[in-house]
Scaffold this active site. Structure first.
Site, short mmCIF file in Angstrom:
data_model
loop_
_atom_site.label_atom_id
_atom_site.label_comp_id
_atom_site.label_asym_id
_atom_site.label_seq_id
_atom_site.Cartn_x
_atom_site.Cartn_y
_atom_site.Cartn_z
N ASP A 8 0.88 -1.16 0.00
CA ASP A 8 0.00 0.00 0.00
C ASP A 8 0.92 1.21 0.00
O ASP A 8 1.58 1.51 1.00
CB ASP A 8 -0.87 -0.04 1.28
CG ASP A 8 -1.68 1.25 1.47
OD1 ASP A 8 -1.67 2.11 0.56
OD2 ASP A 8 -2.31 1.38 2.53
N LYS A 70 2.46 11.38 -3.29
CA LYS A 70 1.44 10.68 -4.08
C LYS A 70 0.52 11.67 -4.80
O LYS A 70 -0.02 11.37 -5.86
CB LYS A 70 0.65 9.78 -3.15
CG LYS A 70 -0.34 8.88 -3.82
CD LYS A 70 -0.81 7.84 -2.84
CE LYS A 70 -1.95 7.02 -3.37
NZ LYS A 70 -2.35 6.00 -2.40
N GLU A 155 -7.30 0.44 -4.37
CA GLU A 155 -7.28 0.35 -2.91
C GLU A 155 -8.59 -0.19 -2.33
O GLU A 155 -8.57 -1.09 -1.49
CB GLU A 155 -6.92 1.71 -2.30
CG GLU A 155 -5.45 2.02 -2.50
CD GLU A 155 -5.10 3.49 -2.34
OE1 GLU A 155 -5.95 4.26 -1.86
OE2 GLU A 155 -3.98 3.87 -2.71
N ASP A 177 -12.80 5.53 2.40
CA ASP A 177 -11.36 5.59 2.68
C ASP A 177 -10.95 7.04 2.94
O ASP A 177 -10.91 7.85 2.01
CB ASP A 177 -10.61 5.00 1.48
CG ASP A 177 -9.10 4.98 1.67
OD1 ASP A 177 -8.61 5.54 2.67
OD2 ASP A 177 -8.41 4.41 0.80
#
Ligand code: AMP
Length: 590
Positions: A8, A70, A155, A177
């Site tokens: 992850d 990211k 994800e 999330d």
């Protein structure tokens, strides 16, 4: 194939996991830490630091440290970092892939130490709303880190894999999330082994960092009220307050009140000013409620896109560190009319799911199997014959949404005008009949078509959608078999040539303080060659006429100086000059 890990690669934190005896587990570092903060920096000795160590220096040395890389994946953004020691002004530019590769390399090393074997195979997760370019950049980061990226998976899909679904009934699951920097909600449909993303919404600028900033402002207000003085503008003071805010936030997930004690934040005359107060969970909740309301709106949009109502959902899963906040759990539960499932570890389940998928791909005995689907229809813009004549801009679907991946499909199109010399292949994803209403993915031209009447030239357009969600488009002019292709790459992620990849890996090796075998061999060969040339030069010095001897002496002492200073570039250049000089003398003698 050896064992494969699941990674992850998060905005705030990253983890690596492996499947053992059918069960996934997170691999800790040597001190038992399961989480690696996604933070990279160079300390004041110029040494690379990754994870907690980098995060610790972030507040004091932001010019040497980068976090949340990211957010830049898939763009041509460069991060400039100070990389030299304290006295040095040296900086270096990094692409988002290179920074991510440093994080991945650290996780790879962590896994190798934990498992006692080399690790090269990996599955890496990305947010469901990541574009093709962002996925490509992620894959490239893995390659630079020395990983063979078996698959890039979403994800929420990975998170959904971590809880057992045994029934063959279709289950509809909402994955909410909320991490440090991003928010992502997906509606996933799971039928037996098949997990399909029905809809996904997100905001890649909303997360725990925003809560920290709100709380920081609140603490600054408290400071003002208590001390009747403003907080100094000093960046170090601000950074301390922001860190304190995050600690307060985390403490309030477990407690209704928490004390705050930050000493010496400023001065008034000769008096030092401190912040000494208590924050109630309720005050924090009032600060973040408006932001959480936005996330509920995204849930509604995702449900509408999936054509579902809250009561159609079988389960709700919470993912991401920020879902540990009680108000988040409460608001999501109230909004959807059901409590999220217990037992899923919000910060770890994505990596655990990725490990399960990695296990499946290398043939381990694992129960869940992910068969992913194309989340949006893919096609091109075409001219269509309508009652109003020929009209451009219609969306012709080549791969329909929900097709199981990997998938390849072709369609044949023909020219619309007489003597048409070229066609533009414009690729879109989406469900609207009007091409422009969908998301453009890329375009290119097929030129030099044979001159024929309208409809006389046939062009086959072939779409290849791989397991990583990366689309390759190839078009072939049927008569001539002339073809052109495009790997959808719309935001500037250039594919690396094998030479560039090798270079990027070597750069990474040297950052990690490792010389590559190739470099070792190269530098040994160079040293031997140089030593031979110097011996030869020394031997002929006495026999040379004065002017030439002087020139040779100067060259030799410059070489010694460059060797002493470790200046490889200069050394290489001077060695070239010395070789030329000796060759010239040789050929003069002959
Ligand atoms: P992630 O990106 O999923 O790793 O989530 C990181 C975010 O979760 C950061 O903003 C953390 O401050 C936040 N976080 C971690 N633990 C907690 C907690 N117990 N309560 C509130 N926020 C937390």
């Amino acid at each position: 194939m050896g064992r494969a890990v699941g990674i992850d690669l998060g905005t705030t934190n990253s983890e690596v996991a492996i499947v053992e005896n059918g069960q996934p587990r997170i691999l800790p570092d040597e001190s038992g830490d399961l989480i690696l903060p996604s933070c990279v920096g160079f300390d004041d000795q110029g040494k690379l630091v990754v994870g907690r160590e980098a995060l610790r220096q972030y507040a004091a040395a932001p010019e040497r440290t980068v976090r949340s890389i990211k957010r830049w994946m898939g763009t041509d953004h460069t991060t400039t970092l100070r990389v030299g020691g304290l006295a040095s002004e040296e900086t270096k530019d990094f692409s988002p892939q290179e920074i991510s590769a440093i994080i991945l390399r650290t996780l790879k090393q962590r896994a190798e130490t934990a498992l006692g074997e080399a690790v090269t195979e990996a599955v890496i997760t990305v947010p469901a709303y990541f574009t093709d370019a962002q996925r490509q950049a992620t894959k490239q980061a893995g390659e630079i880190a020395g990983l063979n990226v078996l698959q890039i998976i979403n994800e929420p899909t990975a998170a959904a894999l971590t809880y057992d679904i045994r029934s063959e009934e279709t289950e509809r699951v909402l994955v909410y999330d909320l991490g440090g920097g991003t928010f992502d909600v997906s509606v996933v449909e799971i039928t037996g082994a098949v997990t399909e993303v029905l809809a996904s919404h997100g905001n890649n600028r909303l997360g725990g960092d925003d809560f920290d900033r709100r709380l920081e402002l609140h603490l600054a207000d408290r400071f003002r009220q208590l001390n009747d003085a403003d907080l100094p503008e000093d960046p170090l003071v601000q950074a301390r307050l922001l860190q304190a805010a995050e600690q307060v936030k985390i403490a309030l997930s477990a407690n209704a009140f928490t004390p705050v004690r930050e000493a010496y934040l400023g001065t008034k005359g000769a008096t030092a000013l401190h912040l000494e107060t208590e924050v109630a969970r309720k005050d924090f909740e009032d600060l973040i409620r408006p932001l959480l309301t936005e996330t509920l709106e995204a849930i509604d949009r995702a449900l509408a896109d999936a054509q579902l109502k809250p009561e159609d959902l079988d389960r709700v899963i919470l993912v991401g560190g920020s879902t540990r906040i009680p108000l988040v759990q409460e608001m999501v539960a109230d909004h959807l009319g059901q409590r999220p499932v217990d037992g899923v570890q919000p910060d770890l389940c994505v990596a655990l799911g990725a490990a399960l998928q990695a296990g499946v791909l290398v043939g381990e005995e694992v129960e869940s199997i992910l068969v992913d689907v194309v989340p949006h229809s893919l096609g091109i813009s075409v001219v269509q014959d309508t009652p109003f004549g020929l009209l451009p801009g219609f969306f012709s679907v080549i791969i329909p949404r929900n097709s199981v991946i990997p998938i390849s499909r072709s369609e044949v199109y023909s020219t619309a005008a007489d003597n048409q010399e070229a066609v533009e292949i414009e690729v879109f994803q989406g469900e609207n009949q009007i091409a422009e209403e969908n998301v453009p993915l890329g375009a290119y031209k097929v030129e030099n078509l044979p001159l024929r009447p309208a409809g006389g030239v046939a062009i086959e357009v072939h779409f290849d959608f791989d397991i990583n969600g990366i689309l390759t488009v190839t078009s072939t002019e049927k008569g001539s078999n002339q073809s052109a292709s495009l790997v959808i790459n719309n935001a500037g992620v250039q594919k690396l040539s094998s030479q560039e990849l090798k270079q990027a890996r070597e750069d990474l090796d040297s950052l990690f303080g490792e010389e590559t075998e190739a470099e070792d061999a190269e530098s040994a060969a160079f040293d031997a060659e140089l030593a031979a040339a110097m011996t030869q030069a020394q031997g002929i010095l006495d026999n040379l006429e004065a002017e030439k001897a002087e020139e040779l002496r100067e060259l030799m002492s410059a070489l010694e100086e460059a060797a002493g200073a470790g200046d490889g570039e200069k050394l290489g250049q001077l060695q070239g000059e010395l070789t030329d000089f000796l060759y010239y003398l040789d050929s003069e003698e002959a």
